[in-house]
Design a protein around this motif. Structure first.
Motif, short mmCIF file in Angstrom:
data_model
loop_
_atom_site.label_atom_id
_atom_site.label_comp_id
_atom_site.label_asym_id
_atom_site.label_seq_id
_atom_site.Cartn_x
_atom_site.Cartn_y
_atom_site.Cartn_z
N TRP A 1 -0.46 17.10 -5.07
CA TRP A 1 -1.23 15.89 -5.35
C TRP A 1 -1.08 14.91 -4.19
CZ3 TRP A 1 2.05 18.30 -8.64
CH2 TRP A 1 1.56 18.74 -9.87
N TYR B 1 0.87 -1.17 0.00
CA TYR B 1 0.00 0.00 0.00
C TYR B 1 0.91 1.22 0.00
CZ TYR B 1 -2.87 3.82 1.71
OH TYR B 1 -3.49 5.04 1.84
N GLU C 1 -1.70 10.75 -3.95
CA GLU C 1 -2.06 9.53 -4.69
C GLU C 1 -1.91 8.35 -3.74
OE1 GLU C 1 -0.85 7.23 -8.82
OE2 GLU C 1 -0.20 9.28 -8.51
N ARG C 2 -2.93 7.48 -3.74
CA ARG C 2 -2.93 6.30 -2.88
C ARG C 2 -3.26 5.08 -3.73
NH1 ARG C 2 -6.66 9.84 -0.28
NH2 ARG C 2 -5.69 10.87 1.49
N GLY C 3 -2.72 3.94 -3.30
CA GLY C 3 -3.05 2.73 -4.03
C GLY C 3 -2.30 1.53 -3.52
N GLN D 1 1.11 5.73 -0.16
CA GLN D 1 0.51 7.06 -0.19
C GLN D 1 1.62 8.02 -0.59
OE1 GLN D 1 -2.41 8.43 2.61
NE2 GLN D 1 -1.38 10.40 2.78
N ASP E 1 -3.17 -0.39 -8.64
CA ASP E 1 -4.51 0.20 -8.59
C ASP E 1 -4.39 1.44 -7.72
OD1 ASP E 1 -7.24 0.58 -8.89
OD2 ASP E 1 -7.73 -0.67 -7.14
N ARG E 2 -4.81 2.59 -8.23
CA ARG E 2 -4.56 3.83 -7.51
C ARG E 2 -5.65 4.87 -7.79
NH1 ARG E 2 -1.71 3.45 -11.98
NH2 ARG E 2 -1.43 5.18 -13.39
N SER E 3 -5.69 5.88 -6.91
CA SER E 3 -6.54 7.05 -7.12
C SER E 3 -5.74 8.29 -6.73
CB SER E 3 -7.82 6.95 -6.30
OG SER E 3 -7.52 6.96 -4.92
N ARG E 4 -6.12 9.42 -7.30
CA ARG E 4 -5.34 10.64 -7.07
C ARG E 4 -6.26 11.84 -6.93
NH1 ARG E 4 -1.11 12.80 -11.47
NH2 ARG E 4 -3.03 12.78 -12.64
N THR E 5 -5.88 12.75 -6.03
CA THR E 5 -6.57 14.03 -5.89
C THR E 5 -5.52 15.14 -5.95
OG1 THR E 5 -6.39 14.00 -3.48
CG2 THR E 5 -8.39 13.07 -4.43
#
Length: 122
Positions: free
Chosen positions: A51, A26, A53-55, A28, A67-71
């Motif tokens: 930014w 995992y 980003e976690r995944g 971050q 597999d990740r998502s970003r804000t």
């Protein structure tokens, strides 16, 4: 120059985080980019963007996937096209960054990892 380049661990050329076989990680990633120079007519020195980003990166029998998502929680000025991306290549987990034409941008990232190394084949 609007190209994508790899970031290295601790500024050591070709140094990446290797994910062992049968391991899940995992991560971050917190990244900040700051324009410090450049001749681009848009934006100005001091423009910035951040930014988070976690995944999860997993190495199943020698094959990595992510597999990740970003804000993007904060930005100011002209930051169009700026982008950090966490990805995998071979057995490496790495981050690439992309700036914009005629801008000099400094990047800094903190990437925390939590790892499970399984004694079983994944």
């Amino acid at each position: 120059d609007n190209s994508t380049i790899n970031s290295y661990l601790n500024h050591t050329v070709d140094s990446y985080f290797v994910v062992p076989t049968d391991t899940a990680v995992y991560f971050q990633s917190e990244t900040l980019a700051l324009r410090i120079a450049g001749e681009s007519g848009s934006g100005a020195i001091g423009d910035f963007k951040s930014w988070v980003e976690r995944g999860v990166v997993i190495n199943k029998s020698g094959t990595l996937s992510i597999d990740r998502s970003r804000t993007s929680p904060a930005d100011s000025g002209t930051t169009t096209g700026w982008s950090p991306i966490n990805s995998v290549s071979g057995t490496n987990f790495l981050q690439t960054v992309k700036g914009a034409t005629n801008m000099t941008i400094e990047w800094v990232s903190t990437i925390r990892v939590t790892q499970i190394k399984s004694k079983y084949a994944l």
